[in-house]
Structure formats: structure tokens, C-alpha cells
Design an enzyme around this catalytic site. Structure first.
Site, PDB file in Angstrom:
ATOM      1  N   HIS A  10      41.009  39.149  40.962  1.00  0.00           N
ATOM      2  CA  HIS A  10      40.658  38.399  42.180  1.00  0.00           C
ATOM      3  C   HIS A  10      41.819  38.349  43.180  1.00  0.00           C
ATOM      4  O   HIS A  10      41.617  37.979  44.330  1.00  0.00           O
ATOM      5  CB  HIS A  10      40.185  36.982  41.837  1.00  0.00           C
ATOM      6  CG  HIS A  10      41.268  36.075  41.299  1.00  0.00           C
ATOM      7  ND1 HIS A  10      41.468  35.878  39.951  1.00  0.00           N
ATOM      8  CD2 HIS A  10      42.199  35.316  41.923  1.00  0.00           C
ATOM      9  CE1 HIS A  10      42.455  35.003  39.774  1.00  0.00           C
ATOM     10  NE2 HIS A  10      42.923  34.661  40.964  1.00  0.00           N
ATOM     11  N   ASP A  37      38.881  40.076  34.595  1.00  0.00           N
ATOM     12  CA  ASP A  37      39.660  39.578  35.731  1.00  0.00           C
ATOM     13  C   ASP A  37      41.094  40.110  35.670  1.00  0.00           C
ATOM     14  O   ASP A  37      42.063  39.359  35.822  1.00  0.00           O
ATOM     15  CB  ASP A  37      39.674  38.044  35.766  1.00  0.00           C
ATOM     16  CG  ASP A  37      40.221  37.505  37.093  1.00  0.00           C
ATOM     17  OD1 ASP A  37      40.223  38.247  38.089  1.00  0.00           O
ATOM     18  OD2 ASP A  37      40.686  36.339  37.130  1.00  0.00           O
ATOM     19  N   SER A  50      48.314  33.104  40.238  1.00  0.00           N
ATOM     20  CA  SER A  50      47.423  34.045  39.548  1.00  0.00           C
ATOM     21  C   SER A  50      48.074  35.411  39.375  1.00  0.00           C
ATOM     22  O   SER A  50      48.656  35.962  40.312  1.00  0.00           O
ATOM     23  CB  SER A  50      46.130  34.209  40.341  1.00  0.00           C
ATOM     24  OG  SER A  50      45.412  33.004  40.318  1.00  0.00           O
TER      25      SER A  50
END
Length: 567
Positions: free
Chosen positions: A291, A324, A407
């Protein structure tokens, strides 16, 4: 002193002035004559000029004239008598006694008899004399005299032996001072100033001194308190020590890992984002979250910034939505420092961990915490609505602060080895995971999740080698609307296909539509998402023991995982 000349509240006149003084007029009817003494008793031959005889004064009587000062003998008070045919001085009335002159104790002294003066034609009017009357026209103006120090009261003159004292006038209601026609009067004389008490002055001075010292002391104390003292301030400081830290400390771990951590800035498709990654090898491969780079999937720019500040462009090697994870690569960069990978299966709850990332674009941010839990089934994504962008992670839970921008960054163990890839947070007031999800923009509340590095290693290798990642599968379609405990195999699959894939792993193991799977390798699952997470935590080809219920019976079946191509 009586020297035969007039004595009227002034100094004696010179003989020429006395000769010009007119003789008082005879007494008129209605006057109050004074009783004249007996001529036989009062007639005394006129004394010689060179030695006048001293009068005899009776001190037991009220004096008719003021007591002279000690330096001058008391004047004799002549008795009223008939005026002599020859030129003579008029009778002088007795002066009044002022209240300011104290009266000493009476005493008796012998005075020589005073010869009787010639008797006037009529008795003198006492009310025409001061203070009730005016001074006669023959008297010169009295001199101005100011109040002086109190003098002893006059002593009463002792009349001659056998003489009849003159009648006393009425006593005035108050004492009179010496007559002064040009003065302001005794009432205008201000009273002497009252002496102030020295004790009161001392008390006032002491209070003023105490107040002054208190104000000064308070000011000095406030200054010292605010400024820490008077003069130059020199603060104590420790001597410069060694900058080295233990390798297993947070500072030691951060110092060894920061050169291998990068910050990614991605733009494309009308959006932009910031994330973190870490170096996998010397060829420039960098692992991060899908993402983070999703905006540059088709066409976009990816810029990598190292901890030293050096920047480089990167290209996308491969990505996988279900895990992910994504891999990008930089070229032409020397001195790369790959981070060592640990074993996430060896992690225990309570182990210390360190997270490094760029929360809110604050690069090289280091936080620390512990492993809060293991095998937390979480899902992230789902913005597309068809489920194709949902990721399923059997995550490590940590309380190390993780925020948007962390992230893709590494989660390190106590030896500086990567044991997870920070991917999601649980936001307060929201249910979304992933710092790019619906609840991801909230701050950390101590619920962060990381993809285990064992899973990340396998996916990264596949993405580097083939550009795609494989997913383990069992070959069934799950009923995601089932509200019971466990994961139920659906009656029909997508587009009306069978819910159990023919010749698939589940069909070979004997699973049927309607079966409810409750355990995977002995671990409870409560819904279909948890079952997917548990399966994807393994590799294709792994054998799993599934516990299920069918028609009220509990059964166990062994399934060998198949493989499916990821997206």
C-alpha cells in the site's frame, strides 16, 4: 520705685513732659470716690530727695500694684489725697495683676512708712483706669511689650502703720495681661508647640525600617528565585564520555540499523504517499508494503532517501496485495548496508523490539516496545470493494509506537535482526488496519501489527525471482456471511461453481459443502477470515490438520496445501 513722679504703665516722664500734663478735672456727680486716709495719719513730711524712706507693706492684703522685678524695689501705692496747690504729679492708680504672673507665698517684711501725698479734689474713678477705661490724656502711650517668661506674682504692698487700705475694685472674671493697644492681644499668641513623644517616633521609625527591609528582602528573594542567584550562572555538567553503546541496547540497535533503513516518497495516479523500507541485499532490493507503492504500480515515481540524506530513484520489482508486500530496487548506489533477517517463529511475547520509520514524514524515527502478542489475524485494505485488495496477515502485535509513515519499516529484535515488517495499526474509534486505511491516519494507541519476517522473506524471494508471489490454498469457497463459530464451507462457489474445487486439496481430504472448520493444527478459528490468515501463514505444499463438524459430529481431516498465483 516711687520718686515723686507719675508712674503710668510706662517709664517716668522727664520734668518738662510732667509739667505739660494737665491736672485732672474735679470729680463729677455720680463718680465713685475712694475713701481718703486720715490726714493726721497720712500726713508725713516730704522726705529728702537724696534718701527717700522705704514704705512698709502688709503682705497679708491683696496687692494693688504688680510686684516689681527683683532688681527694682516695689513702688509705693500712694493713697488718694487732696491735690497740692503747687505743681504736682497726678495720682497713679495701682497696676492690675496679670494671670500669667504666679503669686509667691506671702511674706512679711518691714518697709519704711511712705509720706502721704496731697489729697486730690475728688476721689479717682477706678473704672476710668485700665483695663476698664482708657489711659488719661496726660499719660504717654505705653510701649509694646511681648509675652515673656512667667514671673512670680506680685506681693501685696503693706500699707503704713495705721493706714486704711484703699477699697478694692471688682475682681475681673479673668486675668488680664499687660495692656498693649498695638498688639494682637493675648489670644493671638499661639500656644507653645507640643513636644512629640520620643517613644512614638522610635516606634514609627522601627516600623518603617522593618517595612523597608521586608520590601528589599522580598525583592532580592524574588530575583534570586527567578534568576537562580546573583552573578554569572555556571551549570554543572558531566564530562564528555564515550559515544559507544552496548549492541543490544536501543541506541546500539538503532545505530546499527539506521544505515539500512530508507524513506520512500511515491507519487502517481493523482495521489502521493510516504512510507519506509529496508535494504535486503547489496543489489539494491528494498522490501516495503504494497500500500506504500500502490500509487506507482502502473506509472509513477518512487524516490528513496537513505539515512545519510542521499537520494536515489527506484523501480517497482513486484508486489502482492494478499500479503501487502512489495519490492523496489535502486541502482548505482554504493555502500548499501542490508539488514540481517531473524526468525519470527522464535519470537516470544514480551521480547523487546525496536521500530524504525518515517511517521508523518519524520524520517529515521526510532521507537521501542515489546511483542504484545503473536498470530493476530488481521485484514487490511478493501477499498476497491471486490475483495481483491484485502490482505490477510497472521501478524505480530507490538506496543512500539507505529504511525502513518512507519509502514514497510523494520521491526527489530534485541540483536538488531528484522523479525517483522510494520504494516498496520488499530486506530481509536475505527476498525481499519493499515496506516493507509480508513482508520490509519489516527495516531498510535499502542496497537501496532507487523508481518512476520518468515512470511515476508518467502514473498520477497518470489517477487524478486518471478515478480509474482504464490498463495497456499485448500480449494474451497467459504460462506463469509456465516455467523456461527468457525469457518463454514459454502453451498455454492462464485458464479455458481462448486464450493469445493474438484480434485483440489480439500476434495482430496474429504471435505464437503456445509462442513464447519473449527481448528487448524489445533488452533481455534472463529470465522472465515481467520481461516484464510492461518492458511496463508504457511507455504504451498505444507500439510495441515483440519478439525471440522459435520451433522453434529467432529471430524479431523489432513489437507496438503496447494498453490495459487497472487495479484
Amino acid at each position: 520705685m516711687n520718686d515723686g513722679k507719675p508712674n503710668w504703665w510706662s517709664r517716668p516722664s522727664t520734668p518738662p513732659e510732667a509739667a505739660r500734663i494737665p491736672t485732672p478735672s474735679p470729680a463729677e456727680e455720680g463718680d465713685f470716690p475712694l475713701q481718703a486716709p486720715d490726714p493726721a495719719e497720712s500726713a508725713v513730711p516730704e522726705p529728702a530727695a537724696e534718701a527717700p524712706a522705704a514704705p512698709t507693706v502688709d503682705m497679708t492684703k491683696e496687692p494693688a500694684a504688680a510686684e516689681p522685678t527683683p532688681s527694682e524695689p516695689a513702688p509705693a501705692v500712694p493713697a488718694p489725697s487732696e491735690p497740692a496747690p503747687s505743681e504736682s504729679a497726678p495720682a497713679v492708680p495701682a497696676p492690675a495683676v496679670t494671670a500669667a504672673e504666679p503669686v509667691p507665698a506671702p511674706e512679711t517684711r518691714a518697709v519704711a512708712p511712705v509720706p502721704a501725698a496731697p489729697r486730690p479734689l475728688h476721689e479717682p474713678d477706678e473704672y476710668r483706669t485700665p483695663p476698664y477705661g482708657e489711659p488719661g490724656p496726660w499719660a504717654p502711650a505705653p510701649p509694646v511689650q511681648h509675652p515673656a517668661a512667667p514671673v512670680p506674682p506680685p506681693q501685696a504692698a503693706v500699707p503704713p502703720q495705721g493706714a486704711v487700705p484703699p477699697p478694692q475694685g471688682p475682681v475681673p472674671p479673668h486675668a488680664w495681661g499687660q495692656y498693649d493697644p498695638w498688639g494682637a492681644g493675648p489670644g493671638a499668641v499661639p500656644p507653645p508647640p507640643r513636644k512629640k513623644s520620643r517613644r512614638g517616633l522610635a516606634l514609627v521609625g522601627a516600623l518603617a525600617f522593618a517595612l523597608l527591609t521586608g520590601v528589599i528582602g522580598g525583592g532580592v528573594g524574588a530575583y534570586v528565585e527567578r534568576n537562580g542567584g546573583i552573578g554569572t550562572v555556571e551549570l554543572p555538567q558531566a564530562e564528555a564520555g564515550s559515544a559507544d553503546r552496548a549492541p543490544d541496547s536501543v541506541a546500539g540497535i538503532a545505530a546499527g540499523a539506521l544505515p539500512g533503513v530508507v524513506t520512500l516518497h511515491v507519487s502517481g495516479g493523482g495521489s502521493a504517499g510516504t512510507g519506509t523500507g529496508f535494504v535486503l541485499d547489496n543489489r539494491g532490493h528494498i522490501l516495503t508494503n504494497n500500500h506504500v507503492v500502490d500509487a506507482a504500480a502502473t506509472s509513477g515515481d518512487i524516490t528513496v532517501t537513505f539515512s545519510s540524506g542521499e537520494t536515489a530513484s527506484a523501480k517497482l520489482i513486484g508486489k502482492d496485495t494478499g500479503y501487502d508486500l512489495a519490492v523496489v530496487q535502486v541502482t548505482g548506489v554504493r555502500g548499501l548496508k542490508p539488514l540481517p533477517l531473524g526468525n519470527s517463529d522464535d519470537v516470544r511475547v514480551g521480547d523487546p523490539v525496536v521500530a524504525i520509520g518515517a511517521p508523518f514524514d519524520l524520517s529515521n524515527t526510532v521507537t521501542s516496545g515489546i511483542i504484545s502478542a503473536k498470530e493476530r489475524p488481521i485484514t487490511a485494505g478493501g477499498e476497491k470493494g471486490d475483495g481483491s485488495d484485502i490482505s490477510y496477515v497472521d501478524a505480530l502485535q507490538t506496543d512500539a509506537p507505529i504511525n502513518p509513515g512507519n509502514s514497510g519499516g523494520p521491526l527489530l529484535d534485541g540483536k538488531g535482526r528484522v523479525i517483522g515488517i510494520n504494516s498496520a495499526i488499530r486506530a481509536a474509534g475505527g476498525s481499519g488496519e493499515g496506516d493507509g486505511g480508513s482508520g490509519g491516519q489516527a495516531g498510535s494507541i499502542g496497537l501496532g501489527f507487523a508481518i512476520p519476517v518468515n512470511q515476508g522473506k518467502r514473498v520477497a524471494e518470489e517477487l524478486i525471482n518471478t515478480g509474482k508471489a504464490t498463495h497456499p490454498v485448500i480449494g474451497v469457497s467459504l460462506d463469509m456471511q456465516f455467523n456461527g463459530d468457525g469457518a463454514r464451507v459454502g453451498d455454492k462457489g462464485k458464479d455458481g461453481t462448486p464450493s469445493v474445487t474438484p480434485d483440489g486439496p480439500a476434495a482430496k481430504a474429504g471435505l464437503r459443502p456445509g462442513d464447519v472448520i473449527t481448528k487448524v493444527d489445533g488452533q481455534r478459528v472463529h470465522n472465515g477470515e481467520e481461516l484464510i490468515v492461518k492458511i496463508r501463514a504457511h507455504r504451498p505444499g505444507d500439510a495441515l490438520a483440519l478439525t471440522l463438524t459435520r451433522d453434529g459430529r467432529e471430524l479431523t481431516r489432513t489437507v496438503t496445501l496447494g498453490s495459487a498465483q497472487g495479484t
